[in-house]
Design an enzyme around this catalytic site. Sequence first.
Site, PDB file in Angstrom:
ATOM      1  NE  ARG A 135      14.570  -5.009  35.569  1.00  0.00           N
ATOM      2  CZ  ARG A 135      15.431  -5.877  36.112  1.00  0.00           C
ATOM      3  NH1 ARG A 135      16.173  -6.662  35.342  1.00  0.00           N
ATOM      4  NH2 ARG A 135      15.543  -5.975  37.420  1.00  0.00           N
TER       5      ARG A 135
ATOM      6  CD  GLU B  91      18.136  -4.341  33.614  1.00  0.00           C
ATOM      7  OE1 GLU B  91      18.124  -3.350  34.361  1.00  0.00           O
ATOM      8  OE2 GLU B  91      17.418  -4.441  32.605  1.00  0.00           O
TER       9      GLU B  91
ATOM     10  NE  ARG C   6      10.652  -0.874  32.911  1.00  0.00           N
ATOM     11  CZ  ARG C   6      11.473  -1.097  33.914  1.00  0.00           C
ATOM     12  NH1 ARG C   6      11.968  -0.103  34.598  1.00  0.00           N
ATOM     13  NH2 ARG C   6      11.821  -2.323  34.237  1.00  0.00           N
TER      14      ARG C   6
ATOM     15  CB  CYS D 264      17.367  -7.384  22.592  1.00  0.00           C
ATOM     16  SG  CYS D 264      15.808  -7.919  21.869  1.00  0.00           S
TER      17      CYS D 264
END
Length: 122
Positions: free
Chosen positions: A90, A78, A7, A75
């Site tokens: 992120r 969020e 991450r 993509c």
Amino acid sequence: MISRGVRGAITLKANTKEEIELATVELLNEMLNKNEIKTKDISFAIFTLTSDLNADFPAKYARLNCGFNLIPMMCYQELDVPNSLKMCLRILLNVNTNKTQDEIKHIYLKGATILRGDLKNE
């Protein structure tokens, strides 16, 4: 080898193509370098942007600048949770590695360091 998630997150100064490119390249390079990842070992990459970032696709810059030509990428926007961190990119990389879970270094840069204060960027 086993599949592991790596991450990363970074905040941007503005919603521009240039900022998305700079942030994507900076964060990916740090994730790859700190974890000694070769692109041939990446199964796929997921990018998310907060709702205030929509000037461009980060996957485009992974392809153009980081050698992700053959890596499947997606993509997403969020989840827009009230009072959550804004202007944030992120990344989740799924990689094949011999590293154990505790050897993986998750990378949080700039304002995104508040997301995981328990993890220290080394």
